[in-house]
Design a protein around this motif. Structure first.
Motif, PDB file in Angstrom:
ATOM      1  N   GLY A 158       9.871  67.634   6.070  1.00  0.00           N
ATOM      2  CA  GLY A 158      11.180  67.270   6.602  1.00  0.00           C
ATOM      3  C   GLY A 158      11.112  66.669   7.990  1.00  0.00           C
ATOM      4  O   GLY A 158      11.928  65.803   8.337  1.00  0.00           O
ATOM      5  N   THR A 159      10.161  67.117   8.816  1.00  0.00           N
ATOM      6  CA  THR A 159      10.059  66.605  10.183  1.00  0.00           C
ATOM      7  C   THR A 159       9.096  65.428  10.310  1.00  0.00           C
ATOM      8  O   THR A 159       9.101  64.747  11.330  1.00  0.00           O
ATOM      9  N   SER A 160       8.283  65.177   9.298  1.00  0.00           N
ATOM     10  CA  SER A 160       7.292  64.104   9.367  1.00  0.00           C
ATOM     11  C   SER A 160       7.750  62.823   8.688  1.00  0.00           C
ATOM     12  O   SER A 160       7.167  61.757   8.915  1.00  0.00           O
ATOM     13  N   PHE A 161       8.762  62.915   7.829  1.00  0.00           N
ATOM     14  CA  PHE A 161       9.270  61.756   7.110  1.00  0.00           C
ATOM     15  C   PHE A 161      10.781  61.670   7.301  1.00  0.00           C
ATOM     16  O   PHE A 161      11.437  62.661   7.615  1.00  0.00           O
ATOM     17  N   SER A 162      11.326  60.499   7.089  1.00  0.00           N
ATOM     18  CA  SER A 162      12.765  60.310   7.190  1.00  0.00           C
ATOM     19  C   SER A 162      13.233  59.335   6.130  1.00  0.00           C
ATOM     20  O   SER A 162      12.446  58.543   5.596  1.00  0.00           O
ATOM     21  N   GLY A 163      14.507  59.400   5.815  1.00  0.00           N
ATOM     22  CA  GLY A 163      15.108  58.461   4.884  1.00  0.00           C
ATOM     23  C   GLY A 163      14.488  58.498   3.506  1.00  0.00           C
ATOM     24  O   GLY A 163      14.166  59.550   2.962  1.00  0.00           O
ATOM     25  N   ALA A 164      14.287  57.300   2.938  1.00  0.00           N
ATOM     26  CA  ALA A 164      13.725  57.200   1.591  1.00  0.00           C
ATOM     27  C   ALA A 164      12.308  57.734   1.536  1.00  0.00           C
ATOM     28  O   ALA A 164      11.885  58.291   0.514  1.00  0.00           O
ATOM     29  N   ALA A 165      11.556  57.599   2.644  1.00  0.00           N
ATOM     30  CA  ALA A 165      10.185  58.097   2.658  1.00  0.00           C
ATOM     31  C   ALA A 165      10.154  59.609   2.485  1.00  0.00           C
ATOM     32  O   ALA A 165       9.257  60.149   1.837  1.00  0.00           O
ATOM     33  N   ARG A 166      11.129  60.305   3.057  1.00  0.00           N
ATOM     34  CA  ARG A 166      11.183  61.752   2.897  1.00  0.00           C
ATOM     35  C   ARG A 166      11.433  62.118   1.442  1.00  0.00           C
ATOM     36  O   ARG A 166      10.798  63.023   0.897  1.00  0.00           O
ATOM     37  N   GLY A 167      12.363  61.421   0.809  1.00  0.00           N
ATOM     38  CA  GLY A 167      12.649  61.700  -0.596  1.00  0.00           C
ATOM     39  C   GLY A 167      11.423  61.491  -1.475  1.00  0.00           C
ATOM     40  O   GLY A 167      11.144  62.295  -2.363  1.00  0.00           O
ATOM     41  N   ARG A 168      10.678  60.390  -1.220  1.00  0.00           N
ATOM     42  CA  ARG A 168       9.470  60.136  -2.000  1.00  0.00           C
ATOM     43  C   ARG A 168       8.425  61.216  -1.753  1.00  0.00           C
ATOM     44  O   ARG A 168       7.753  61.687  -2.685  1.00  0.00           O
ATOM     45  N   ALA A 169       8.270  61.609  -0.491  1.00  0.00           N
ATOM     46  CA  ALA A 169       7.262  62.624  -0.158  1.00  0.00           C
ATOM     47  C   ALA A 169       7.577  63.953  -0.834  1.00  0.00           C
ATOM     48  O   ALA A 169       6.689  64.614  -1.402  1.00  0.00           O
ATOM     49  N   ILE A 170       8.837  64.357  -0.789  1.00  0.00           N
ATOM     50  CA  ILE A 170       9.219  65.634  -1.404  1.00  0.00           C
ATOM     51  C   ILE A 170       9.067  65.543  -2.919  1.00  0.00           C
ATOM     52  O   ILE A 170       8.658  66.507  -3.577  1.00  0.00           O
ATOM     53  N   GLY A 171       9.392  64.371  -3.489  1.00  0.00           N
ATOM     54  CA  GLY A 171       9.217  64.194  -4.931  1.00  0.00           C
ATOM     55  C   GLY A 171       7.760  64.312  -5.349  1.00  0.00           C
ATOM     56  O   GLY A 171       7.441  64.952  -6.353  1.00  0.00           O
ATOM     57  N   ILE A 172       6.862  63.692  -4.559  1.00  0.00           N
ATOM     58  CA  ILE A 172       5.432  63.799  -4.854  1.00  0.00           C
ATOM     59  C   ILE A 172       4.974  65.244  -4.700  1.00  0.00           C
ATOM     60  O   ILE A 172       4.222  65.765  -5.529  1.00  0.00           O
ATOM     61  N   TRP A 173       5.421  65.898  -3.626  1.00  0.00           N
ATOM     62  CA  TRP A 173       5.074  67.315  -3.389  1.00  0.00           C
ATOM     63  C   TRP A 173       5.489  68.171  -4.577  1.00  0.00           C
ATOM     64  O   TRP A 173       4.716  68.992  -5.069  1.00  0.00           O
ATOM     65  N   ALA A 174       6.727  67.989  -5.036  1.00  0.00           N
ATOM     66  CA  ALA A 174       7.239  68.807  -6.144  1.00  0.00           C
ATOM     67  C   ALA A 174       6.491  68.514  -7.438  1.00  0.00           C
ATOM     68  O   ALA A 174       6.149  69.425  -8.195  1.00  0.00           O
ATOM     69  N   ALA A 175       6.219  67.224  -7.711  1.00  0.00           N
ATOM     70  CA  ALA A 175       5.556  66.857  -8.960  1.00  0.00           C
ATOM     71  C   ALA A 175       4.138  67.410  -9.016  1.00  0.00           C
ATOM     72  O   ALA A 175       3.716  67.981 -10.034  1.00  0.00           O
ATOM     73  N   ILE A 176       3.394  67.242  -7.919  1.00  0.00           N
ATOM     74  CA  ILE A 176       2.011  67.734  -7.918  1.00  0.00           C
ATOM     75  C   ILE A 176       1.990  69.255  -7.910  1.00  0.00           C
ATOM     76  O   ILE A 176       1.127  69.886  -8.537  1.00  0.00           O
ATOM     77  N   GLY A 177       2.954  69.888  -7.216  1.00  0.00           N
ATOM     78  CA  GLY A 177       3.030  71.341  -7.241  1.00  0.00           C
ATOM     79  C   GLY A 177       3.295  71.860  -8.638  1.00  0.00           C
ATOM     80  O   GLY A 177       2.683  72.847  -9.076  1.00  0.00           O
ATOM     81  N   ALA A 178       4.207  71.190  -9.345  1.00  0.00           N
ATOM     82  CA  ALA A 178       4.486  71.594 -10.724  1.00  0.00           C
ATOM     83  C   ALA A 178       3.255  71.403 -11.605  1.00  0.00           C
ATOM     84  O   ALA A 178       2.951  72.241 -12.458  1.00  0.00           O
ATOM     85  N   ALA A 179       2.547  70.288 -11.394  1.00  0.00           N
ATOM     86  CA  ALA A 179       1.338  70.048 -12.191  1.00  0.00           C
ATOM     87  C   ALA A 179       0.281  71.105 -11.909  1.00  0.00           C
ATOM     88  O   ALA A 179      -0.393  71.591 -12.822  1.00  0.00           O
ATOM     89  N   ALA A 180       0.141  71.487 -10.628  1.00  0.00           N
ATOM     90  CA  ALA A 180      -0.836  72.515 -10.270  1.00  0.00           C
ATOM     91  C   ALA A 180      -0.484  73.845 -10.916  1.00  0.00           C
ATOM     92  O   ALA A 180      -1.342  74.558 -11.445  1.00  0.00           O
ATOM     93  N   GLY A 181       0.813  74.193 -10.869  1.00  0.00           N
ATOM     94  CA  GLY A 181       1.232  75.434 -11.507  1.00  0.00           C
ATOM     95  C   GLY A 181       1.083  75.393 -13.016  1.00  0.00           C
ATOM     96  O   GLY A 181       0.798  76.411 -13.653  1.00  0.00           O
ATOM     97  N   ALA A 182       1.238  74.179 -13.589  1.00  0.00           N
ATOM     98  CA  ALA A 182       1.126  74.045 -15.038  1.00  0.00           C
ATOM     99  C   ALA A 182      -0.308  74.178 -15.512  1.00  0.00           C
ATOM    100  O   ALA A 182      -0.601  74.842 -16.511  1.00  0.00           O
ATOM    101  N   ILE A 183      -1.213  73.530 -14.791  1.00  0.00           N
ATOM    102  CA  ILE A 183      -2.613  73.547 -15.217  1.00  0.00           C
ATOM    103  C   ILE A 183      -3.335  74.810 -14.761  1.00  0.00           C
ATOM    104  O   ILE A 183      -4.414  75.131 -15.246  1.00  0.00           O
ATOM    105  N   GLY A 184      -2.700  75.555 -13.842  1.00  0.00           N
ATOM    106  CA  GLY A 184      -3.307  76.774 -13.331  1.00  0.00           C
ATOM    107  C   GLY A 184      -3.716  77.764 -14.411  1.00  0.00           C
ATOM    108  O   GLY A 184      -4.875  78.222 -14.426  1.00  0.00           O
ATOM    109  N   PRO A 185      -2.801  78.129 -15.343  1.00  0.00           N
ATOM    110  CA  PRO A 185      -3.207  79.073 -16.386  1.00  0.00           C
ATOM    111  C   PRO A 185      -4.350  78.563 -17.263  1.00  0.00           C
ATOM    112  O   PRO A 185      -5.196  79.351 -17.708  1.00  0.00           O
ATOM    113  N   LEU A 186      -4.387  77.258 -17.510  1.00  0.00           N
ATOM    114  CA  LEU A 186      -5.450  76.700 -18.343  1.00  0.00           C
ATOM    115  C   LEU A 186      -6.804  76.791 -17.621  1.00  0.00           C
ATOM    116  O   LEU A 186      -7.795  77.265 -18.184  1.00  0.00           O
TER     117      LEU A 186
END
Length: 470
Positions: A141-169
């Motif tokens: 939130g403090t390192s990005f602003s505007g559209a860049a913040r939205g993209r960064a949070i989207g990437i963070w959430a997507a990769i976090g979900a992928a990590a949690g998904a592949i974790g059990p495997l």
């Protein structure tokens, strides 16, 4: 709770903060992804390791359930104050401290000579996760602003979900290959990379006018949740006198009531300002979150255990069996979010949990002689579709239920509620974790019926508490 299904409002914690240009934005993003992946992976991978842990440390039902609950308890209780501590002492400092604590705790878990040493390590992991999770988002939130913040949070959430998904495997594969201790050693290279990047590329400073930390509130809510969880675990596993178990539950309820009183006195400086609850929609949405994510968390603890103990799956196979859920949610949630934007949150938040309830009823067909493709997979796909329909609308509805000044606080509280739901569900399902054969199958079916009722109640909350325009 399986962190592959992200808590509904993690994303909102980073909203509403002024962004600033940074010299190495991609490396800052990589730091936050690696750090939060520690919490995402450990929130899911241990579920497939419970049978192996039970064989290493023969224990009663209550003790085994604490392998999951000991992590969720501090994470649920300290999530809000963890974010406030980052604002006060500096996000970089708290991030590095949280990662360091998480790594030390992972080493303790991997080397634990007994169950109680493992539980101590899990508690410390939860404390570390409560520090690094909100801090990772605050750094975005403090390192990005505007559209860049939205993209960064989207990437963070997507990769976090992928990590949690592949974790059990991956965790299941490591358990089959080298034993359950290896799943904790997996954190070491990830955490070491996050610490190196964070120390080198993340820069910030404490807030000029930080709010005082609400330590009395944090202590009361932690003690209250601990007593409540302990009492429910004892009552579920039928250990000791039932009167003693319910007495502990009563103590937990009293402590939580004192927490509310403490928050009322602290007013705007509370870790959970009670003014948030003046919104009828906010109250209803958090009850919905507790019921829906509690049911989901209970299922994601019990299903791998059933597949391994009753159906003879390897840990790798059990981890793979869970994979369709986060994949389907990741693929369909964006479309569901667009539909919710057109029709409002009330309709998808009524239909989505109702579909989840149907999925839990289908899970009652899972038994020792059933085929994965005809019993387990249909239940998983149905639950996944229902959750996909609820996740995005729930995030938007919670953030829209309060004024802009409180969106970060509201989203953090909603994330804590989601994890608390999983904590309570784990405590109440403790007896199932040591059942065997027909008793395990019967107990699992009863648990799925309870989960279905909880999801149906969540659907009713949306219908009754949200206005048609929401």
């Amino acid at each position: 709770m399986n962190e592959a299904v992200l808590a509904p409002c993690d994303r909102g914690i980073a909203d509403g903060k002024a962004g600033a240009a940074v010299a190495h934005p991609r490396l800052v993003l990589a730091t936050t992804i690696l750090a939060s992946s520690l919490a995402f992976v450990d929130g899911s991978v241990v579920n497939v390791g419970l049978p192996a842990i039970a064989r290493s440390f023969p224990a009663d039902a209550g003790s085994l359930s604490w392998v999951v609950a000991a992590y969720l308890l501090p994470l649920s209780a300290l999530l809000l104050i963890g974010g406030a501590a980052g604002d006060r002492y500096g996000h970089r400092r708290l991030l590095l401290l949280g990662i360091g604590l998480f790594l030390a705790a992972s080493l303790l878990c991997a080397a634990a000579p007994g169950l109680y040493w493992l539980l101590a390590g899990r508690i410390l992991q939860g404390v570390g996760a409560a520090m690094l999770m909100p801090t990772s988002l605050a750094i975005l939130g403090t390192s990005f602003s505007g559209a860049a913040r939205g993209r960064a949070i989207g990437i963070w959430a997507a990769i976090g979900a992928a990590a949690g998904a592949i974790g059990p495997l991956i965790g299941g594969w490591l358990i089959d290959l080298a034993g359950w201790r290896a799943i904790f050693l997996l954190n070491l290279p990830i955490g070491a990379a996050a610490m190196w990047l964070g120390a080198r590329y993340v820069t910030d400073r404490p807030s000029a006018n930080p709010a005082p930390l609400d330590w009395p509130g944090a202590c009361l809510v932690t003690a209250g949740l601990a007593a409540l969880t302990w009492g429910l675990t004892l009552a579920s596993s039928q250990q000791g006198a039932p009167a003693a178990a319910w007495s502990i539950v009563a103590v937990g309820a009293v402590l939580l009531a004192l927490f509310l009183r403490c928050e009322q006195r602290r007013g705007a400086q509370a870790m959970m300002p009670l003014s948030l609850f003046s919104s009828r929609a906010f109250v209803g949405l958090n009850i919905l979150t507790f019921l829906l994510y509690g049911a989901l968390g209970g299922m994601l603890v019990l299903l791998p255990y059933l597949l391994i103990e009753l159906k003879g799956y390897s840990a790798t196979q059990a981890g793979a069996a869970l994979l369709p859920m986060p994949l389907l949610i990741a693929l369909t949630a964006p479309t569901m979010g667009k539909l919710a934007a057109s029709f409002g949150a009330r309709l998808p938040l009524t239909i989505g949990p109702a579909v989840v309830a149907v999925g839990f009823l289908l899970a009652m067909r899972i038994g020792a002689a059933d085929n994965y493709w005809t019993a387990t997979l249909p239940a998983m796909l149905t639950i996944s579709l229902g959750m996909a329909g609820a996740v995005a609308p729930l995030t938007s509805a919670v953030l829209g239920a309060v004024d802009a000044r409180h969106t970060g606080m509201a989203s953090g509280f909603n994330s804590a509620v989601a994890r608390t739901g999983g904590l309570i569900a784990t405590a109440m399902s403790s007896a199932i974790l040591v059942a065997h054969a027909q008793q395990l199958q019967s107990s699992f079916h009863v648990a799925m019926a309870v989960c279905a009722a909880s999801a149906a109640a969540a659907s009713a909350c949306a219908f009754l508490w949200l206005a048609p325009k929401d």
